[in-house]
Design a protein around this motif. Sequence first.
Motif, PDB file in Angstrom:
ATOM      1  N   MET A 122       0.842  -1.196   0.000  1.00  0.00           N
ATOM      2  CA  MET A 122       0.000   0.000   0.000  1.00  0.00           C
ATOM      3  C   MET A 122       0.876   1.244   0.000  1.00  0.00           C
ATOM      4  O   MET A 122       0.578   2.220  -0.688  1.00  0.00           O
ATOM      5  CB  MET A 122      -0.914  -0.004   1.225  1.00  0.00           C
ATOM      6  CG  MET A 122      -1.994  -1.073   1.152  1.00  0.00           C
ATOM      7  SD  MET A 122      -2.938  -1.207   2.690  1.00  0.00           S
ATOM      8  CE  MET A 122      -3.838   0.342   2.690  1.00  0.00           C
ATOM      9  N   GLU A 123       1.937   1.183   0.757  1.00  0.00           N
ATOM     10  CA  GLU A 123       2.846   2.333   0.797  1.00  0.00           C
ATOM     11  C   GLU A 123       3.469   2.577  -0.568  1.00  0.00           C
ATOM     12  O   GLU A 123       3.626   3.717  -0.996  1.00  0.00           O
ATOM     13  CB  GLU A 123       3.936   2.097   1.851  1.00  0.00           C
ATOM     14  CG  GLU A 123       3.412   2.351   3.254  1.00  0.00           C
ATOM     15  CD  GLU A 123       4.359   1.865   4.344  1.00  0.00           C
ATOM     16  OE1 GLU A 123       5.318   1.140   4.021  1.00  0.00           O
ATOM     17  OE2 GLU A 123       4.102   2.185   5.520  1.00  0.00           O
ATOM     18  N   ARG A 124       3.769   1.491  -1.222  1.00  0.00           N
ATOM     19  CA  ARG A 124       4.365   1.641  -2.538  1.00  0.00           C
ATOM     20  C   ARG A 124       3.382   2.322  -3.502  1.00  0.00           C
ATOM     21  O   ARG A 124       3.749   3.198  -4.276  1.00  0.00           O
ATOM     22  CB  ARG A 124       4.792   0.277  -3.070  1.00  0.00           C
ATOM     23  CG  ARG A 124       6.163   0.339  -3.689  1.00  0.00           C
ATOM     24  CD  ARG A 124       6.542  -0.926  -4.368  1.00  0.00           C
ATOM     25  NE  ARG A 124       6.545  -2.082  -3.450  1.00  0.00           N
ATOM     26  CZ  ARG A 124       6.766  -3.317  -3.872  1.00  0.00           C
ATOM     27  NH1 ARG A 124       6.969  -3.545  -5.146  1.00  0.00           N
ATOM     28  NH2 ARG A 124       6.770  -4.319  -3.026  1.00  0.00           N
ATOM     29  N   LEU A 125       2.134   1.888  -3.422  1.00  0.00           N
ATOM     30  CA  LEU A 125       1.107   2.462  -4.285  1.00  0.00           C
ATOM     31  C   LEU A 125       0.885   3.937  -3.943  1.00  0.00           C
ATOM     32  O   LEU A 125       0.712   4.772  -4.829  1.00  0.00           O
ATOM     33  CB  LEU A 125      -0.202   1.672  -4.116  1.00  0.00           C
ATOM     34  CG  LEU A 125      -1.289   1.937  -5.155  1.00  0.00           C
ATOM     35  CD1 LEU A 125      -0.809   1.600  -6.552  1.00  0.00           C
ATOM     36  CD2 LEU A 125      -2.552   1.153  -4.821  1.00  0.00           C
ATOM     37  N   ARG A 126       0.898   4.241  -2.672  1.00  0.00           N
ATOM     38  CA  ARG A 126       0.755   5.642  -2.237  1.00  0.00           C
ATOM     39  C   ARG A 126       1.869   6.505  -2.838  1.00  0.00           C
ATOM     40  O   ARG A 126       1.621   7.577  -3.373  1.00  0.00           O
ATOM     41  CB  ARG A 126       0.818   5.700  -0.710  1.00  0.00           C
ATOM     42  CG  ARG A 126       0.522   7.067  -0.107  1.00  0.00           C
ATOM     43  CD  ARG A 126       1.774   7.855   0.231  1.00  0.00           C
ATOM     44  NE  ARG A 126       2.835   7.085   0.866  1.00  0.00           N
ATOM     45  CZ  ARG A 126       2.955   6.892   2.169  1.00  0.00           C
ATOM     46  NH1 ARG A 126       2.058   7.396   2.985  1.00  0.00           N
ATOM     47  NH2 ARG A 126       3.979   6.194   2.641  1.00  0.00           N
ATOM     48  N   ASP A 127       3.099   5.977  -2.764  1.00  0.00           N
ATOM     49  CA  ASP A 127       4.224   6.726  -3.303  1.00  0.00           C
ATOM     50  C   ASP A 127       4.103   6.922  -4.801  1.00  0.00           C
ATOM     51  O   ASP A 127       4.546   7.921  -5.351  1.00  0.00           O
ATOM     52  CB  ASP A 127       5.541   6.006  -2.975  1.00  0.00           C
ATOM     53  CG  ASP A 127       5.799   5.987  -1.471  1.00  0.00           C
ATOM     54  OD1 ASP A 127       5.195   6.811  -0.758  1.00  0.00           O
ATOM     55  OD2 ASP A 127       6.592   5.144  -1.020  1.00  0.00           O
ATOM     56  N   LEU A 128       3.489   5.947  -5.428  1.00  0.00           N
ATOM     57  CA  LEU A 128       3.332   6.006  -6.885  1.00  0.00           C
ATOM     58  C   LEU A 128       2.263   7.012  -7.287  1.00  0.00           C
ATOM     59  O   LEU A 128       2.457   7.817  -8.194  1.00  0.00           O
ATOM     60  CB  LEU A 128       2.947   4.603  -7.390  1.00  0.00           C
ATOM     61  CG  LEU A 128       2.969   4.374  -8.898  1.00  0.00           C
ATOM     62  CD1 LEU A 128       4.384   4.520  -9.428  1.00  0.00           C
ATOM     63  CD2 LEU A 128       2.412   2.994  -9.224  1.00  0.00           C
TER      64      LEU A 128
END
Lengths: 253, 253
Positions: free
Chosen positions: A98-104
């Motif tokens: 989820m954090e990765r998606l947020r950063d994206l």
Amino acid sequence: MKVVFVMEDNKLTVRAVERALDIMLCFTESTELTLTEIASRVELHKSTVHRLLASLEGKGFIMRDAATDKYRLGYRLWELSANLSQEGDPGIILLPEMERLRDLLGETISLYVQDGLERIRIQAVQSNHAIRRVAPVGARMPLYVGASSKVLVAFAEPAVQQQLIASADWPTGLDQQAFLQQLADTKLAGFATSVEEREPGAAAVSAPIIDRGGRLVAALAVSGPANRLTLELMQEQAPLIMEAARRMGTMLR
Amino acid sequence: MKVVFVMEDNKLTVRAVERALDIMLCFTESTELTLTEIASRVELHKSTVHRLLASLEGKGFIMRDAATDKYRLGYRLWELSANLSQEGDPGIILLPEMERLRDLLGETISLYVQDGLERIRIQAVQSNHAIRRVAPVGARMPLYVGASSKVLVAFAEPAVQQQLIASADWPTGLDQQAFLQQLADTKLAGFATSVEEREPGAAAVSAPIIDRGGRLVAALAVSGPANRLTLELMQEQAPLIMEAARRMGTMLR
DNA sequence: TCAAATAGTTTCACTATATGAAACCCAGTT
DNA sequence: AACTGGGTTTCATATAGTGAAACTATTTGA
């Protein structure tokens, strides 16, 4: 005036290992690959890849298909992942993704599950924007408005779905018709959007997270202010979000 | 006379990668480890381990527990092991058949493959009996005891078989003779049995799963407590099990 | 059937790069 | 304060990983 570029490659890390791991990660997309395919994906010389593969194979992380002689993931991963699956709580497991998606995407990412006639936000990572939606983890919301609601109902098991639709106390008869239509659309498209449905000024896209057994586990949602998350943008980003949700699903039991 | 020792470990392999993988393998025994614990297990300097861990962590193969700050396996493994068990994987394809056999015989059904000098349990469906064998999927066991070991060695390709027999470190010379005899029997009968070989009180029957290309893919095993699975009963059920294994073989590739 | 292409493997010279010792930091203990 | 036990960083050194190229083995195709 003096301008200094600092090439911040503060890597305290081992290149050969990172390369080997990159090779393993090739197998998130394909189950079977040839040496040259791998070499082109990781952009390394054949011989280098060959050596790295030999190391991976030696330890059982990669194996070669008996018939085709292609490379695929090895049995060691069963061993490890068997030991790995202690806590099966999606709220914890999926957090890094989820954090990765947020950063994206730069927007707030949430995870919703259906509980009775409500949906519960079981996990969230906040957008870094100054203007962002804030809703607490654990918040309960109705199951007939919002993108993730549509996803949760649309992809529920048939029996559950019947019940949900039957027992919801609809505000007016009209809304029900519209909602049912949206369910069909959602099922077809594989995702749902909502613009100012529950909160004024807020918009969201949502996609189902389905585990390996084919069961709907949760709805992944990207939400933000409607002027930033336009309907157009959300539809553009939908494939990306669906793909992220799919990958998350594979991480679950 | 001249004796020359040739330490022929002509490994075309990358040391750093092997070390990193060894670090990962530490987590088959423990779920959480500190850097220094790992360092002592793999017998490397703290700093070396630290660098390798940094690489593993960077790629998501290792993560640090938020609370304790200890190292544990990363979410990347879910992703990979999910992809590992797609179609083509006997562990998934044969599962329904295994369940059917379990329902028929009432005992635990397992699937073993040979990997190096060990056998690995890649799939299992548990008996419903109160008293039953429990061994985790992914468990590794030696290749010279147990019914499925005999099957895996007896039906291995000749070249592989040679190697396995040659490189096994036999506990005593006597055992080897007995094992070789059992291999011959197994090949002849088409199945193998074991009574309290590896675990006291446990018995098993095993038959080879051979794919359409004639290659040994796995050993199918029925196991349970020795007082329920008597030698007599196992021999009576053997044809049934061999037939099931044969049918499973036709489903592959 | 013989080229020609393609995939995998091994060798080798070169120096980039991984290595371990030691120093360092930071919390807790004694 | 001295001490222990974790983690992190620096640094000189030569080890060990690298890519080009040579070499097989296998497949294609003309």
